[in-house]
Design a protein around this motif. Structure first.
Motif, PDB file in Angstrom:
ATOM      1  N   LYS A   1       0.818  -1.216   0.000  1.00 23.28           N
ATOM      2  CA  LYS A   1       0.000   0.000   0.000  1.00 23.28           C
ATOM      3  C   LYS A   1       0.853   1.268   0.000  1.00 23.28           C
ATOM      4  O   LYS A   1       0.456   2.280  -0.568  1.00 23.28           O
ATOM      5  CB  LYS A   1      -0.943  -0.002   1.202  1.00 23.28           C
ATOM      6  N   SER A   2       2.025   1.220   0.613  1.00 21.17           N
ATOM      7  CA  SER A   2       2.872   2.409   0.700  1.00 21.17           C
ATOM      8  C   SER A   2       3.807   2.579  -0.501  1.00 21.17           C
ATOM      9  O   SER A   2       4.564   3.537  -0.566  1.00 21.17           O
ATOM     10  CB  SER A   2       3.704   2.367   1.982  1.00 21.17           C
TER      11      SER A   2
ATOM     12  N   GLU B   1      10.093  -2.269   2.809  1.00 22.92           N
ATOM     13  CA  GLU B   1      10.147  -0.812   2.944  1.00 22.92           C
ATOM     14  C   GLU B   1      11.472  -0.355   3.558  1.00 22.92           C
ATOM     15  O   GLU B   1      11.512   0.420   4.512  1.00 22.92           O
ATOM     16  CB  GLU B   1       8.943  -0.302   3.728  1.00 22.92           C
TER      17      GLU B   1
END
Length: 149
Positions: free
Chosen positions: A9-10, A68
């Motif tokens: 999502k990021s 991430e």
């Protein structure tokens, strides 16, 4: 597992990503194995990296080792040196990424052989299996290099 249809999502792709002299424009992914994306590099204050490796030899299962830009595996280290994000796996440098602009980044070193994939390259070219790619530009596709699973 990160796939073409299941992105974090990021994750926000760069407008331009240069990978070992090859320019990917408009969010083109570097490589896909079937639907699996072993590498994602996205925008952030610093480049955000997601990296998956083959779980074990003769397997088509992948395990996330960087999420991430944070290591999720004890053999993987991530650090910054001279404004370049570096990823090491078992002491081998497998990836360097540097921010080159607000919407662009560059991969200067890529060596996924320790991760079970026969891909490696430097600033001048990218070698995948027996093929070498140098100074190509791709826009409008989903994946630069794709393999069947």
């Amino acid at each position: 597992m990160i796939t073409i249809n299941n992105l974090p999502k990021s994750y926000i792709p760069y407008d331009t990503l240069v990978v070992c002299s090859n320019t990917l424009i408009g969010g083109v992914n570097v490589v896909a194995i079937g639907e699996v994306l072993p590498l994602l590099i996205g925008k952030g204050d610093k480049p955000r990296i997601w990296l998956q490796a083959i779980a074990k030899p003769d397997s088509s299962d992948f395990v996330t080792i960087v999420e991430e830009s944070i290591s999720t595996h004890p053999a993987v280290k991530i650090y910054e040196e001279n404004n370049v994000i570096k990823v090491e796996a078992s002491g081998t440098l497998v990836l360097t990424v540097k921010l080159t602009g607000e919407n662009s980044a560059e991969v200067e070193i890529l060596d996924f052989r320790p991760l079970g994939l026969n891909m490696h390259g430097t600033k001048g070219s990218l070698t995948v299996g027996g093929s070498t790619f140098s100074q190509n530009t791709m826009s409008g596709g989903k994946v630069f290099i794709g393999f069947g699973k």
